[in-house]
Motif scaffolding. Structure first.
Motif, mmCIF file in Angstrom:
data_model
loop_
_atom_site.group_PDB
_atom_site.id
_atom_site.type_symbol
_atom_site.label_atom_id
_atom_site.label_comp_id
_atom_site.label_asym_id
_atom_site.label_seq_id
_atom_site.Cartn_x
_atom_site.Cartn_y
_atom_site.Cartn_z
ATOM 1 N N ALA A 160 0.873 -1.178 -0.091
ATOM 2 C CA ALA A 160 0.082 -0.038 -0.055
ATOM 3 C C ALA A 160 0.731 1.320 -0.039
ATOM 4 C CB ALA A 160 -0.812 -0.178 1.127
ATOM 5 N N ALA A 161 1.812 1.196 0.824
ATOM 6 C CA ALA A 161 2.880 2.469 0.928
ATOM 7 C C ALA A 161 3.339 2.690 -0.294
ATOM 8 C CB ALA A 161 3.889 1.974 2.052
ATOM 9 N N ARG A 162 3.906 2.003 -1.074
ATOM 10 C CA ARG A 162 4.377 2.090 -2.374
ATOM 11 C C ARG A 162 3.753 3.379 -3.266
ATOM 12 N NH1 ARG A 162 1.235 -2.119 -4.325
ATOM 13 N NH2 ARG A 162 0.726 -2.022 -6.488
ATOM 14 N N PHE A 163 2.682 3.521 -3.100
ATOM 15 C CA PHE A 163 1.885 4.509 -3.988
ATOM 16 C C PHE A 163 2.209 5.774 -3.371
ATOM 17 C CE2 PHE A 163 -0.941 0.970 -4.268
ATOM 18 C CZ PHE A 163 -1.010 0.692 -5.676
ATOM 19 N N ASP A 164 2.750 6.117 -2.204
ATOM 20 C CA ASP A 164 3.188 7.550 -1.839
ATOM 21 C C ASP A 164 4.389 7.803 -2.034
ATOM 22 O OD1 ASP A 164 0.539 8.160 -0.965
ATOM 23 O OD2 ASP A 164 1.030 7.495 1.041
ATOM 24 N N TYR A 165 5.373 6.801 -2.532
ATOM 25 C CA TYR A 165 6.812 7.042 -2.821
ATOM 26 C C TYR A 165 7.188 6.470 -4.127
ATOM 27 C CZ TYR A 165 6.805 7.435 2.450
ATOM 28 O OH TYR A 165 6.332 7.887 3.531
ATOM 29 N N PRO A 166 6.442 7.166 -5.163
ATOM 30 C CA PRO A 166 6.461 6.486 -6.571
ATOM 31 C C PRO A 166 8.131 6.439 -7.192
ATOM 32 C CG PRO A 166 5.564 8.632 -6.772
ATOM 33 C CD PRO A 166 5.509 8.240 -5.097
ATOM 34 N N ARG A 167 8.784 7.456 -6.662
ATOM 35 C CA ARG A 167 10.343 7.291 -7.306
ATOM 36 C C ARG A 167 11.092 6.138 -6.699
ATOM 37 N NH1 ARG A 167 8.522 12.396 -6.628
ATOM 38 N NH2 ARG A 167 9.911 13.072 -4.983
ATOM 39 N N ALA A 168 10.549 5.606 -5.472
ATOM 40 C CA ALA A 168 11.338 4.643 -4.871
ATOM 41 C C ALA A 168 10.537 3.065 -5.070
ATOM 42 C CB ALA A 168 11.630 4.822 -3.292
ATOM 43 N N VAL A 169 11.468 2.252 -5.207
ATOM 44 C CA VAL A 169 11.044 0.692 -5.132
ATOM 45 C C VAL A 169 10.643 0.271 -3.465
ATOM 46 C CG1 VAL A 169 11.361 -1.481 -5.935
ATOM 47 C CG2 VAL A 169 11.900 0.355 -7.445
ATOM 48 N N LEU A 170 9.394 -0.065 -3.331
ATOM 49 C CA LEU A 170 9.364 -0.295 -2.010
ATOM 50 C C LEU A 170 8.894 -2.046 -2.123
ATOM 51 C CD1 LEU A 170 9.377 2.608 -1.211
ATOM 52 C CD2 LEU A 170 7.288 1.997 0.390
ATOM 53 N N CYS A 171 9.700 -2.890 -1.323
ATOM 54 C CA CYS A 171 9.352 -4.438 -1.520
ATOM 55 C C CYS A 171 9.596 -5.124 -0.337
ATOM 56 C CB CYS A 171 10.327 -4.913 -2.502
ATOM 57 S SG CYS A 171 12.013 -4.756 -2.311
#
Length: 224
Positions: A160-171
């Motif tokens: 869910a959080a990845r949408f708030d950090y679009p220039r990073a890759v959250l995995c």
């Protein structure tokens, strides 16, 4: 100006300590966190820059961004975690529930707004240590059901959080079954083997991996 750093949160032992060791051996600058003096000393002896942070203490986590002071973070890793083993015939105590969910889920969710902007500014990767035990579609049994639940929740939090950090890759990351205090001596992987795999996977990450569970052997989870 300082070189960009790799940040390892919860690095005083096990896989966290091995991640620090291998990234330092690779020639990287590493910032590592621990919650007590003994852990900080172990990390300092390896050559890491150290910060005190207890992910179970919201006040401690709230100072993390201040301690990092605008660092460029092409790679950050959340490794802190707790396991309790009973199956579904044993109700978890409130103490066990709070300990597991706080370290494995709430701590990660509190750290992310502190560290995520620094990773995003570097166009980097923020990985959170999860487990194949988090997978709902292939769950084989009830053992460690509280731990399984916490890691499934962590997967959702990161997805869910990845949408708030679009220039990073959250995995999220599955290290495999490893010979640590948590995994036990009977596990098939050594910490060295697991971390070598995780490093290779992290080096291969693309934007398409954001929100996914990545296994230490390079597989990408097809389902949760």
């Amino acid at each position: 100006m300082s070189r960009p750093a790799t940040l390892v949160i919860g690095a005083s032992r096990g896989l966290g300590l091995e991640l620090v060791r291998q990234y330092l051996d690779e020639g990287r600058r590493v910032i590592a966190t621990a919650r007590d003096d003994a852990g900080l000393a172990r990390l300092r002896a390896l050559g890491a820059e150290v910060l005190r942070c207890d992910v179970a203490d919201p006040a401690s986590v709230s100072g993390l961004a201040w301690q990092l002071d605008g660092e460029a973070l092409p790679l950050a890793l959340y490794v802190a975690g707790v396991m309790r083993r009973p199956g579904a015939t044993t109700p978890p105590t409130q103490q066990d529930f709070d300990a597991v969910m706080h370290a494995n889920v709430l701590g990660a969710m509190q750290v992310l707004p502190q560290v995520g902007p620094l990773v995003e500014a570097a166009g980097g990767v923020f990985g959170f240590l999860s487990s194949s035990m988090s997978l709902i579609g292939s769950v084989p049994g009830s053992n460690a059901w509280l731990y399984r639940t916490s890691k499934a929740a962590l997967n959702m939090a990161v997805a869910a959080a990845r949408f708030d950090y679009p220039r990073a890759v959250l995995c999220t990351l599955d290290p495999g079954w490893v010979q640590t205090d948590m995994g036990g001596a009977q596990a098939p992987l050594t910490p060295e083997e697991s971390v070598r795999g995780l490093r290779a996977v992290l080096a291969s990450v693309t934007p398409a991996d954001s929100g996914r569970l990545l296994h230490h052997d390079g597989r990408r989870a097809a389902h949760w």
